[in-house]
Design an enzyme around this catalytic site. Sequence first.
Site, PDB file in Angstrom:
ATOM      1  N   ASP A  47      19.215  -5.778  -3.312  1.00  0.00           N
ATOM      2  CA  ASP A  47      19.231  -5.794  -1.851  1.00  0.00           C
ATOM      3  C   ASP A  47      20.036  -4.635  -1.291  1.00  0.00           C
ATOM      4  O   ASP A  47      19.826  -4.200  -0.166  1.00  0.00           O
ATOM      5  CB  ASP A  47      19.846  -7.115  -1.349  1.00  0.00           C
ATOM      6  CG  ASP A  47      18.922  -8.298  -1.623  1.00  0.00           C
ATOM      7  OD1 ASP A  47      17.787  -8.065  -2.046  1.00  0.00           O
ATOM      8  OD2 ASP A  47      19.363  -9.438  -1.414  1.00  0.00           O
TER       9      ASP A  47
ATOM     10  N   CYS B  44       6.309  -0.275   0.170  1.00  0.00           N
ATOM     11  CA  CYS B  44       7.542  -1.064   0.098  1.00  0.00           C
ATOM     12  C   CYS B  44       7.635  -1.781   1.440  1.00  0.00           C
ATOM     13  O   CYS B  44       6.707  -2.487   1.826  1.00  0.00           O
ATOM     14  CB  CYS B  44       8.750  -0.199  -0.222  1.00  0.00           C
ATOM     15  SG  CYS B  44       8.839   1.357   0.682  1.00  0.00           S
ATOM     16  N   SER B  45       8.713  -1.579   2.179  1.00  0.00           N
ATOM     17  CA  SER B  45       8.786  -2.153   3.518  1.00  0.00           C
ATOM     18  C   SER B  45       8.329  -1.130   4.550  1.00  0.00           C
ATOM     19  O   SER B  45       7.367  -1.347   5.282  1.00  0.00           O
ATOM     20  CB  SER B  45      10.204  -2.622   3.827  1.00  0.00           C
ATOM     21  OG  SER B  45      10.274  -3.221   5.105  1.00  0.00           O
ATOM     22  N   ALA B  46       9.015   0.008   4.581  1.00  0.00           N
ATOM     23  CA  ALA B  46       8.634   1.067   5.515  1.00  0.00           C
ATOM     24  C   ALA B  46       7.607   2.015   4.920  1.00  0.00           C
ATOM     25  O   ALA B  46       6.951   2.767   5.641  1.00  0.00           O
ATOM     26  CB  ALA B  46       9.866   1.864   5.939  1.00  0.00           C
ATOM     27  N   GLY B  47       7.478   2.002   3.598  1.00  0.00           N
ATOM     28  CA  GLY B  47       6.511   2.892   2.965  1.00  0.00           C
ATOM     29  C   GLY B  47       7.024   4.307   2.799  1.00  0.00           C
ATOM     30  O   GLY B  47       6.233   5.252   2.730  1.00  0.00           O
TER      31      GLY B  47
ATOM     32  N   GLY C 294      10.838   4.911   1.346  1.00  0.00           N
ATOM     33  CA  GLY C 294      11.970   4.987   0.428  1.00  0.00           C
ATOM     34  C   GLY C 294      11.564   4.759  -1.013  1.00  0.00           C
ATOM     35  O   GLY C 294      11.409   5.694  -1.794  1.00  0.00           O
ATOM     36  N   ARG C 295      11.411   3.505  -1.400  1.00  0.00           N
ATOM     37  CA  ARG C 295      11.047   3.178  -2.781  1.00  0.00           C
ATOM     38  C   ARG C 295       9.646   3.703  -3.116  1.00  0.00           C
ATOM     39  O   ARG C 295       9.379   4.046  -4.269  1.00  0.00           O
ATOM     40  CB  ARG C 295      11.108   1.668  -2.979  1.00  0.00           C
ATOM     41  CG  ARG C 295      12.460   1.085  -2.627  1.00  0.00           C
ATOM     42  CD  ARG C 295      12.478  -0.428  -2.701  1.00  0.00           C
ATOM     43  NE  ARG C 295      13.625  -0.980  -1.995  1.00  0.00           N
ATOM     44  CZ  ARG C 295      13.891  -2.271  -1.904  1.00  0.00           C
ATOM     45  NH1 ARG C 295      13.097  -3.149  -2.490  1.00  0.00           N
ATOM     46  NH2 ARG C 295      14.949  -2.695  -1.239  1.00  0.00           N
TER      47      ARG C 295
ATOM     48  N   GLN D 139      14.030   8.071   1.162  1.00  0.00           N
ATOM     49  CA  GLN D 139      14.760   7.950   2.415  1.00  0.00           C
ATOM     50  C   GLN D 139      16.230   8.313   2.311  1.00  0.00           C
ATOM     51  O   GLN D 139      16.786   8.910   3.210  1.00  0.00           O
ATOM     52  CB  GLN D 139      14.612   6.510   2.934  1.00  0.00           C
ATOM     53  CG  GLN D 139      15.506   6.146   4.106  1.00  0.00           C
ATOM     54  CD  GLN D 139      15.103   6.842   5.394  1.00  0.00           C
ATOM     55  OE1 GLN D 139      14.100   7.534   5.420  1.00  0.00           O
ATOM     56  NE2 GLN D 139      15.892   6.678   6.437  1.00  0.00           N
TER      57      GLN D 139
END
Length: 913
Positions: free
Chosen positions: A808, A840-843, A845-846, A884
């Site tokens: 997290d 990922c979430s925002a697309g 970072g990961r 990110q």
Amino acid sequence: MSMRLVSSGSYNVRASEMAHLQDRTPKTVTCVVHFLDDSCETFEIDKRAKAQNLLDKVFEHLELVEKDYFGLQYLDLPPGDDALRWLDPLKTIKKQCRVGPPFEFFFRVKFYVSDPSKLAEEYTRYHFFLQVKRDILSEKLVCPPSQAALLASFSVQSELGDYNPDEHKDGYLADFLFIPSQTDDFEKMVCEKHKQHRGQTPADAEYNFLDKAKRLDMYGIDLHNARVRDQSNIEIQLGVTSAGLVVFQNNVKINTFSWAKIVKISFKRKQFFIQLRREAVSVENDSIENLIGFNMISYRSCKNLWKSCVEHHTFFRLHHPNPPSKKIFSIGSKFRYSGRTEYQTLEEGKRRAKIDRTFSRSPSKRYARRTVGGVSRDAILEEKRYIEGYRNLTKSQTFTSNSTNSTHNFNRYDGVNSHTRATLPHDYKSRASWNDGTRSEKSDDDGGFLSHNTSRDTYPAPAPTKVVNFNSSEENTRSDQYYDIPAYEEYISNGNGYADGHGLVTIRMTPDDLGRFGFNVKGGADQGMPIIVSRVAPGTPADIAIPRLNEGDQVLFINGRDVSQHTHEQVVMFIKASRETHSGELVLVVRPNVYVGEDQSEEPDFTYIPETHQIASSSSSANTLESSLMLLQESLESGAALAQFEQLYRKKPNMTMNAARNESNIPKNRYRDISPYDKTRVVLKTGTSGDYINANYVNMEIPGSGIVNRYIAAQGPLPNTCTDFWQMVWEQHSSLVVMLTTKVERGRVKCHQYWPELYETEDFGALQITCVKEEETPSFAFREFNLTHVETSEERHIRHMQYIAWPDHGVPDDPSDFLEFVMKVRQNRSGMVEPTIVHCSAGIGRTGVLITMETAMCRVEARQPVYPLIVVKEMRDQRAMLIQTASQYKFVCEAILRVYNEGLVKPSEDYHR
């Protein structure tokens, strides 16, 4: 009367007396050694023996096995800022020490290990632990209060064990001495952190202490003071480390020159030079060789810095030390490091059985007394008291420096670990321009550089520390009334992502009488590059501004206007227009990027050319796979990799994002500041409410292989975009979806569950999805879906791979699980032509981490050089902000090195060298 002398019968009375006196002269010298645990030991050494004899006795006394990291320091004459010297094992003690007998030495860490895990012995780590504690206490190691409290809590855990509320009452840390000027609030912070270390043994606590300390900017720094000689008279420090030469100002790191980038270290009288290699890669493809010089206050100070560089480079970079030059008529110093290297030490440790020993840990220092004003410093450091006493005995004496043939009165001493004081010129014309008229040009005290044959008349000085609170993120400062969704920046938990205000500086200047500011810029959105200061004329407003504008600075804002999307001509117009304002003031917000090199026509007298088995000397080797990864390793260790990453643009200039800001599309964005480029966005053919989805095509070509890895980088679906997501999967004929987040992290929804449970079916518009298989491990989840078009009855098989072990907060501590996941993704992508959908979430970072990782693996297999910064730039040209945070970039770089070093991915025989 003649007398005949017979030589065989002569008797030399004087010679006999001298021989008798010599027989009574002691043949040993007394050496007192102060150890890190504040104990003392006296050793008797043959006065003709090399200093190595004393070192051997010290190591034998300590029973220290990993001894090559340590050395002995002594106080030298004259007592100035650089009075502490390292004992040279190849010379006798009497030839080095001029204070004594008895001779006093301090046993200290000389070479700070970059990672405590390299130390096999708990006993060795304990000595490092004592040294770093001492460094913090003496203020050699600058540490923020919160970090100092954490380190102190590990120290308490090592000494007192687990926190016990019955035993450790309020104020139980009152007598401990962790930092100078310790306060009650600090002790409370230490107490709270101590409670969190339950179960840690002393060895565990000391290891964690060192593991945290190694991340501090000033850890393991051999610091040498310097001063910028300009109107501001700014002081800087030059630090020698395992990674290279580091530049500090006010204890803040402002630049790093890694050993991999340095091709020559030299000095001539008081001038110290480093010559930088031609860069193998740069964001702007601006490949130049630099020679950077610093003026030291004396020849002796300069040589000490030079010797420190030679020793650190040899110890940390070479397999075996290079022997001194054997040329009879060679010019310059023959000094070379004579001990074993870290590589030799580690190799011996692998062959040697680990010693299971017990030893007693010394108690921490306690206060001698408490005072109203804070802390009494009487008990801080024994050697500091000794040095101060030594200074008081000698401060009135006048010493003659043999290196400069001039007389100095040394009447001050700044501290235990102060070193050479230097001067660095503000501009650069000729030696005569620095002469104050009271000294001849031959004097070593003229404070200037050598005169060089060059047409340039400036030598930009290192920029001062530049810190302002400024946020240049356009999206984060918007206040559009027609939507209110969070910015992705608000969800970054580690807090060190793209905070644009970090490291920026505001520079103010007014034009001269002719209306000139005195600097030129290059670049612009029309040229596809950032706005960079290309030249600063000496003596102009830009040159004398405080802080100074430097060549290489990137201009971000002009009078509050973001210029990232403006052309070169527009930027020039903005600068000129500032002269017409009421104040006439030009206000620039810049990102520092300094140290412009100067050509050097005269070869310095003392030269050291770093040599290493890893990097070939030919220029062609710069493009090889091995050398590129070597550069990556060095830039990570020096911090240059992260500095370069943070200077890379987040969004490609001139790329629009208009579709994302359309009022009907705003509810389809998970975060208000994460938008797809119009040019590369995925356009839906039959979307439920238009053609928009927050996703971009990202195609990564692998040079020399003919391979193009095709991806679609997307945000995690919202409840109202699940149908669009599956429509995109169908239209793009994608058969693999890679998910790099869990649905909820830290209480925040990261992604809506856009698939049905096992053996269940769910409709999304004209598409019907059935989950036919689901497997889960602690790190991964694998699913298989049947995707059916209801109207045509066409059915496709979709594989869904989810990585669920990303923490997290921050990045994984160990990349092993992630690398295993990437390898499985690669297996499933084998032979695939259609794009793989990654989110990922925002697309950004990961998602960017995975694409970078797979791209690097493919480059290794294709025997192509791996430059992660170039990979990130190529990705960001297709979707903004991929990767990110700096911690994500560091994580993927370290993972790339691990993949190569451990042979997880190897160069393929299908690609010839």
